[in-house]
Write a protein that holds these residues in place. Structure first.
Motif, PDB file in Angstrom:
ATOM      1  N   PHE A  65       0.833  -1.208   0.000  1.00 63.14           N
ATOM      2  CA  PHE A  65       0.000   0.000   0.000  1.00 63.14           C
ATOM      3  C   PHE A  65       0.867   1.258   0.000  1.00 63.14           C
ATOM      4  O   PHE A  65       0.685   2.159  -0.836  1.00 63.14           O
ATOM      5  N   LEU A  66       1.818   1.321   0.917  1.00 66.11           N
ATOM      6  CA  LEU A  66       2.626   2.530   1.066  1.00 66.11           C
ATOM      7  C   LEU A  66       3.557   2.775  -0.120  1.00 66.11           C
ATOM      8  O   LEU A  66       3.892   3.924  -0.416  1.00 66.11           O
ATOM      9  N   LEU A  67       3.970   1.715  -0.786  1.00 66.31           N
ATOM     10  CA  LEU A  67       4.960   1.850  -1.852  1.00 66.31           C
ATOM     11  C   LEU A  67       4.340   1.915  -3.247  1.00 66.31           C
ATOM     12  O   LEU A  67       5.062   1.875  -4.242  1.00 66.31           O
ATOM     13  N   THR A  68       3.003   2.030  -3.306  1.00 67.72           N
ATOM     14  CA  THR A  68       2.345   2.113  -4.620  1.00 67.72           C
ATOM     15  C   THR A  68       1.503   3.379  -4.737  1.00 67.72           C
ATOM     16  O   THR A  68       0.407   3.366  -5.301  1.00 67.72           O
ATOM     17  N   PRO A  87       5.872  -6.153  -8.731  1.00 70.82           N
ATOM     18  CA  PRO A  87       6.807  -7.261  -8.992  1.00 70.82           C
ATOM     19  C   PRO A  87       8.141  -7.068  -8.278  1.00 70.82           C
ATOM     20  O   PRO A  87       8.788  -8.039  -7.895  1.00 70.82           O
ATOM     21  N   ARG A  88       8.545  -5.824  -8.084  1.00 67.13           N
ATOM     22  CA  ARG A  88       9.804  -5.590  -7.355  1.00 67.13           C
ATOM     23  C   ARG A  88       9.655  -5.976  -5.886  1.00 67.13           C
ATOM     24  O   ARG A  88      10.600  -6.509  -5.283  1.00 67.13           O
ATOM     25  N   ILE A  89       8.499  -5.708  -5.308  1.00 70.42           N
ATOM     26  CA  ILE A  89       8.263  -6.098  -3.921  1.00 70.42           C
ATOM     27  C   ILE A  89       8.289  -7.610  -3.780  1.00 70.42           C
ATOM     28  O   ILE A  89       8.907  -8.156  -2.861  1.00 70.42           O
ATOM     29  N   ARG A  90       7.644  -8.307  -4.707  1.00 69.79           N
ATOM     30  CA  ARG A  90       7.642  -9.778  -4.649  1.00 69.79           C
ATOM     31  C   ARG A  90       9.043 -10.342  -4.795  1.00 69.79           C
ATOM     32  O   ARG A  90       9.381 -11.371  -4.205  1.00 69.79           O
ATOM     33  N   ALA A  91       9.879  -9.665  -5.585  1.00 73.87           N
ATOM     34  CA  ALA A  91      11.248 -10.138  -5.813  1.00 73.87           C
ATOM     35  C   ALA A  91      12.234  -9.610  -4.783  1.00 73.87           C
ATOM     36  O   ALA A  91      13.438  -9.888  -4.871  1.00 73.87           O
ATOM     37  N   LEU A  92      11.750  -8.838  -3.801  1.00 71.69           N
ATOM     38  CA  LEU A  92      12.599  -8.211  -2.784  1.00 71.69           C
ATOM     39  C   LEU A  92      13.646  -7.297  -3.413  1.00 71.69           C
ATOM     40  O   LEU A  92      14.765  -7.181  -2.909  1.00 71.69           O
ATOM     41  N   SER A  93      13.272  -6.645  -4.507  1.00 72.25           N
ATOM     42  CA  SER A  93      14.209  -5.741  -5.178  1.00 72.25           C
ATOM     43  C   SER A  93      13.690  -4.301  -5.225  1.00 72.25           C
ATOM     44  O   SER A  93      14.271  -3.473  -5.927  1.00 72.25           O
ATOM     45  N   GLU A  94      12.635  -4.009  -4.492  1.00 71.43           N
ATOM     46  CA  GLU A  94      12.085  -2.664  -4.458  1.00 71.43           C
ATOM     47  C   GLU A  94      13.014  -1.759  -3.633  1.00 71.43           C
ATOM     48  O   GLU A  94      13.319  -2.066  -2.468  1.00 71.43           O
ATOM     49  N   PRO A  95      13.518  -0.643  -4.210  1.00 71.19           N
ATOM     50  CA  PRO A  95      14.469   0.214  -3.487  1.00 71.19           C
ATOM     51  C   PRO A  95      13.924   0.799  -2.195  1.00 71.19           C
ATOM     52  O   PRO A  95      14.700   1.119  -1.284  1.00 71.19           O
ATOM     53  N   ARG A 134       9.172   7.348  -0.052  1.00 66.52           N
ATOM     54  CA  ARG A 134       8.746   6.621   1.129  1.00 66.52           C
ATOM     55  C   ARG A 134       9.539   5.322   1.247  1.00 66.52           C
ATOM     56  O   ARG A 134       9.803   4.647   0.263  1.00 66.52           O
ATOM     57  N   ARG A 135       9.896   4.985   2.507  1.00 66.71           N
ATOM     58  CA  ARG A 135      10.653   3.757   2.783  1.00 66.71           C
ATOM     59  C   ARG A 135       9.903   2.906   3.798  1.00 66.71           C
ATOM     60  O   ARG A 135       9.310   3.451   4.744  1.00 66.71           O
ATOM     61  N   VAL A 136       9.942   1.599   3.636  1.00 75.02           N
ATOM     62  CA  VAL A 136       9.275   0.669   4.549  1.00 75.02           C
ATOM     63  C   VAL A 136      10.275  -0.390   4.987  1.00 75.02           C
ATOM     64  O   VAL A 136      10.994  -0.965   4.161  1.00 75.02           O
TER      65      VAL A 136
END
Length: 352
Positions: A65-68, A87-95, A134-136
């Motif tokens: 939610f916060l990163l989209t 897809p980046r979140i699922r792959a653990l590659s979202e900055p 934003r960072r989580v």
């Protein structure tokens, strides 16, 4: 790297970051959305409740939610379909996302037993390189933080970076530093209703029949019980239904957890031990569960006939949990861990 087990994943069930729907925790979702829409989003959130009721699933829903790019008046945590961050979140590659969990020990070829301070120190580079949005951060679970790591997280909670949200998952928040608890807003998740439990079990790849009363509203417990945990619990009930402990059978139960081949068995056995102590403590106050089988009713009636027994079992549950946690941290032989717990339960049973 694909062969490295994920410590925050239960068996063969999908990882929580792959689980899009959360069942039975509408109140917790609504509380977070209210904080967002009213502009009172806290920087630290402590997601608490029994194991397996959806704490990690909620944390990942909040992260998505916060990163989209959520709207100020959003009325759901569902992210927009097709957002490039998904897809980046699922792959653990979202900055903008950092997951802290027990790391892999490449030298020992196994997962470490705690989240180390070196893992927390990675956040320095994370916040330095992602300062534009934003960072989580998800800590799963915060219960696994060693003392140095816990103090490092505390400093971050005291001086949070701009636009940062820390999501700490905890099964036993009372064991966290009081100063960590005081700097977080708490979201409490309770056991799932029977209908929500069945739906969540099916979503996790299990059969709805696994949603048995013994799971007590926990998806994790339901899946664990379906994969052999129920047999271990029945063996414990049989052991402690008798006035004298069958030491040979108790030793066999402990020895089955030894070695690498017994690692999964160890987790299931520790879960069964915790379940027995919890249900014994509750039985001393309100009696055995109405839906418990006759063998369990007989064992719990023997173990916990009065309030004083309930208090004794609750205290022992804490002590056994602490001893198991310490023993695993210093790599005590798994069979010895289980044998120690069985001996302490037997000793307490003799005092009732």
């Amino acid at each position: 790297m694909n062969d490295i087990p994920e410590p925050d994943r239960l068996g063969d069930a999908p990882h929580p970051r792959m689980t899009e729907q959360l069942f039975g925790q509408e109140a917790a979702e609504a509380a977070f959305l209210d904080a967002w829409t009213t502009g009172r989003l806290h920087h630290g959130w402590l997601l608490t409740g029994p194991r397996g009721v959806g704490k990690a699933t909620l944390a990942w829903r909040i992260a998505r939610f916060l990163l989209t790019d959520p709207a100020a008046g959003a009325d759901t945590l569902d992210p927009p379909a097709g957002h490039p961050a998904l897809p980046r979140i699922r792959a653990l590659s979202e900055p903008g996302l950092m997951l802290l969990r027990r790391p892999w020990d490449d030298k020992a070829k196994k997962l470490k037993t705690q989240i180390t301070v070196d893992e927390v120190r990675r956040l320095g580079g994370f916040f330095g390189m992602s300062s534009g949005g934003r960072r989580v951060v998800i800590v799963d679970p915060a219960d696994d933080l060693n003392p140095s790591a816990a103090n490092a997280i505390l400093k971050l909670l005291e001086e949070p970076p701009a636009a940062a949200t820390l999501l700490l998952i905890s099964h036993q928040p009372a064991r966290l530093l009081p100063t960590i608890r005081s700097r977080c807003r708490v979201l409490r998740l309770g056991p799932l209703s029977p209908d929500a439990l069945r739906a969540a079990v099916v979503q996790a790849g299990g059969h709805e029949a696994a949603a048995a009363p013994l799971a007590e509203g926990s998806v994790g417990a339901a899946l664990e019980l379906a994969e052999g945990g129920s047999d271990i619990y029945e063996a414990l009930i049989d052991l402690f239904a008798r006035p004298t402990l069958d030491r040979a059978r108790a030793r066999a139960l402990a020895d089955a957890c030894a070695g690498k081949a017994g690692s999964a068995r160890l987790d299931a056995t520790i879960g069964a031990l915790a379940r027995l102590l919890h249900r014994a403590a509750r039985a001393g106050l309100i009696g055995p569960p109405a839906d418990a089988p006759d063998a369990e009713v007989a064992a719990l009636t023997r173990l916990a006939p009065h309030d004083a027994a309930a208090r004794a079992w609750a205290k022992l549950a804490q002590e056994v949990g602490d001893r198991i946690g310490h023993a695993r941290a210093v790599n005590v032989d798994p069979a010895a861990i289980v044998w120690d717990a069985l001996a302490r339960i037997d000793d307490q049973a003799r005092r009732i």
